[in-house]
Design a protein around this motif. Structure first.
Motif, PDB file in Angstrom:
ATOM      1  N   UNK A  61       0.672  -1.384  -0.147  1.00 25.48           N
ATOM      2  CA  UNK A  61       0.214  -0.081  -0.049  1.00 25.48           C
ATOM      3  C   UNK A  61       0.813   1.244   0.344  1.00 25.48           C
ATOM      4  N   UNK A  62       2.313   1.259  -0.070  1.00 28.71           N
ATOM      5  CA  UNK A  62       2.908   2.465  -0.034  1.00 28.71           C
ATOM      6  C   UNK A  62       2.413   3.219  -1.485  1.00 28.71           C
ATOM      7  N   UNK A  63       2.348   4.508  -1.336  1.00 28.64           N
ATOM      8  CA  UNK A  63       2.128   5.614  -2.471  1.00 28.64           C
ATOM      9  C   UNK A  63       3.609   5.656  -3.396  1.00 28.64           C
ATOM     10  N   UNK A  64       4.749   5.849  -2.471  1.00 28.96           N
ATOM     11  CA  UNK A  64       6.103   5.916  -3.173  1.00 28.96           C
ATOM     12  C   UNK A  64       7.048   5.207  -2.370  1.00 28.96           C
ATOM     13  N   UNK A  65       7.765   4.225  -3.077  1.00 30.07           N
ATOM     14  CA  UNK A  65       8.721   3.604  -2.076  1.00 30.07           C
ATOM     15  C   UNK A  65      10.176   3.990  -2.589  1.00 30.07           C
ATOM     16  N   UNK A 108       9.685   3.194  -6.392  1.00 30.01           N
ATOM     17  CA  UNK A 108       8.274   2.696  -6.524  1.00 30.01           C
ATOM     18  C   UNK A 108       7.362   3.649  -6.844  1.00 30.01           C
ATOM     19  N   UNK A 109       6.361   3.547  -7.469  1.00 29.28           N
ATOM     20  CA  UNK A 109       5.208   4.509  -7.446  1.00 29.28           C
ATOM     21  C   UNK A 109       4.048   3.651  -7.608  1.00 29.28           C
ATOM     22  N   UNK A 110       2.979   3.867  -6.891  1.00 29.85           N
ATOM     23  CA  UNK A 110       1.699   3.244  -6.953  1.00 29.85           C
ATOM     24  C   UNK A 110       0.828   3.680  -8.155  1.00 29.85           C
ATOM     25  N   UNK A 111      -0.160   3.228  -8.549  1.00 29.02           N
ATOM     26  CA  UNK A 111      -1.029   3.470  -9.524  1.00 29.02           C
ATOM     27  C   UNK A 111      -1.555   5.080  -9.651  1.00 29.02           C
ATOM     28  N   UNK A 112      -1.571   5.621  -8.328  1.00 26.96           N
ATOM     29  CA  UNK A 112      -2.225   6.959  -8.301  1.00 26.96           C
ATOM     30  C   UNK A 112      -1.438   7.929  -9.117  1.00 26.96           C
ATOM     31  N   UNK A 113      -0.097   7.810  -9.351  1.00 28.69           N
ATOM     32  CA  UNK A 113       0.828   8.549  -9.837  1.00 28.69           C
ATOM     33  C   UNK A 113       0.760   8.394 -11.465  1.00 28.69           C
ATOM     34  N   UNK A 139       7.910  17.037  -4.470  1.00 28.40           N
ATOM     35  CA  UNK A 139       6.696  17.922  -4.348  1.00 28.40           C
ATOM     36  C   UNK A 139       5.801  17.095  -3.283  1.00 28.40           C
ATOM     37  N   UNK A 140       6.298  15.811  -3.007  1.00 29.19           N
ATOM     38  CA  UNK A 140       5.423  14.899  -2.372  1.00 29.19           C
ATOM     39  C   UNK A 140       6.251  14.085  -1.149  1.00 29.19           C
ATOM     40  N   UNK A 141       6.951  14.890  -0.352  1.00 29.13           N
ATOM     41  CA  UNK A 141       7.700  14.129   0.496  1.00 29.13           C
ATOM     42  C   UNK A 141       7.089  13.227   1.726  1.00 29.13           C
ATOM     43  N   UNK A 142       5.769  13.868   1.748  1.00 24.57           N
ATOM     44  CA  UNK A 142       4.888  13.083   2.994  1.00 24.57           C
ATOM     45  C   UNK A 142       4.391  11.515   2.432  1.00 24.57           C
ATOM     46  N   UNK A 143       4.232  11.555   1.036  1.00 26.32           N
ATOM     47  CA  UNK A 143       3.964  10.245   0.510  1.00 26.32           C
ATOM     48  C   UNK A 143       4.920   9.239   0.400  1.00 26.32           C
ATOM     49  N   UNK A 144       6.148   9.683   0.715  1.00 27.42           N
ATOM     50  CA  UNK A 144       7.537   8.495   0.672  1.00 27.42           C
ATOM     51  C   UNK A 144       7.521   7.636   1.690  1.00 27.42           C
ATOM     52  N   UNK A 145       7.535   6.313   1.352  1.00 27.42           N
ATOM     53  CA  UNK A 145       7.970   5.040   2.521  1.00 27.42           C
ATOM     54  C   UNK A 145       9.454   4.723   2.048  1.00 27.42           C
TER      55      UNK A 145
END
Length: 209
Positions: free
Chosen positions: A124-128, A141-146, A165-171
């Motif tokens: 379920x990570x948004x960005x790995x 890694x990028x989830x489909x939402x991107x 631009x999306x530091x909070x999305x990174x795992x």
């Protein structure tokens, strides 16, 4: 597994490699495997499919990659920057559940590292983003939402601005693998590449589709 559930590895292999002095993608490694083919095999261990982006005219390399169970596409805009190749790869796999964006000049990445980043997306990570010794590496890694953002990337910075631009999305995925930092730009880089267990790499079992 349906196409909609697949993690697709996008291997960016359309660069000119001018600093190397020859086509580094075909440079044989210690076991004789061409550099780009070794990178593709390792990536395949963690992904349901590997899609390699080449530039037009790369027939010899394409044949090697297709024989290794990779899908090949050609990016006519590759010379305009890596971002164009990345976008082409994402557009060519619109049903993917996520992507591992990898570089063909990083053959020392352990198969287990690709598996770890892909598994972060499956959880379920948004960005790995993998790290070694506190440094960020590849693949990312990028989830489909991107999908839309990745499909629109241009220039020579890949997805760097998206990450900024999306530091909070990174795992972050902490790994014990110096290979995630080792890109090969020159013959000296190749000579200094972290040690690789080539026998183990040759026995990589692709993730079943």
């Amino acid at each position: 597994m349906t196409a909609a559930g697949k993690i697709v590895g996008v291997l960016l292999a359309a660069g000119l490699g001018r600093r190397f002095g020859s086509d580094k993608r075909l440079q044989p490694l210690a076991d004789g495997t061409p550099l780009a083919l070794a990178a593709a095999r390792s990536l395949r261990a963690g992904c349901d499919e590997v899609l390699v982006v080449l530039r037009p005219g790369d027939a010899a390399l394409a044949a090697l990659l297709i024989a290794a169970d990779c899908r090949v596409i050609y990016c006519a805009e590759a010379e305009q920057g890596m971002g164009h190749s990345l976008a082409a790869g994402v557009r060519a796999s619109p049903a993917a559940a996520g992507w591992l964006i990898a570089l063909a000049d990083m053959p020392a990445i352990a198969p287990a590292s690709h598996v770890a980043v892909a598994e972060a997306l499956r959880r379920g990570a948004s960005i790995a983003v993998p790290t070694f010794a506190g440094q960020r590496g590849h693949p990312v890694g990028f989830a489909a939402r991107w999908r839309a953002e990745l499909a629109a990337v241009q220039g020579d910075h890949g997805a760097r601005q998206l990450l900024q631009g999306a530091p909070s999305e990174i795992e972050f995925v902490t790994l014990d693998d110096p290979g995630i930092l080792a890109d090969i730009d020159t013959p000296a880089d190749l000579a200094a590449m972290p040690a690789v267990d080539w026998e183990k790499m040759a026995k990589i079992t692709p993730r079943p589709a």
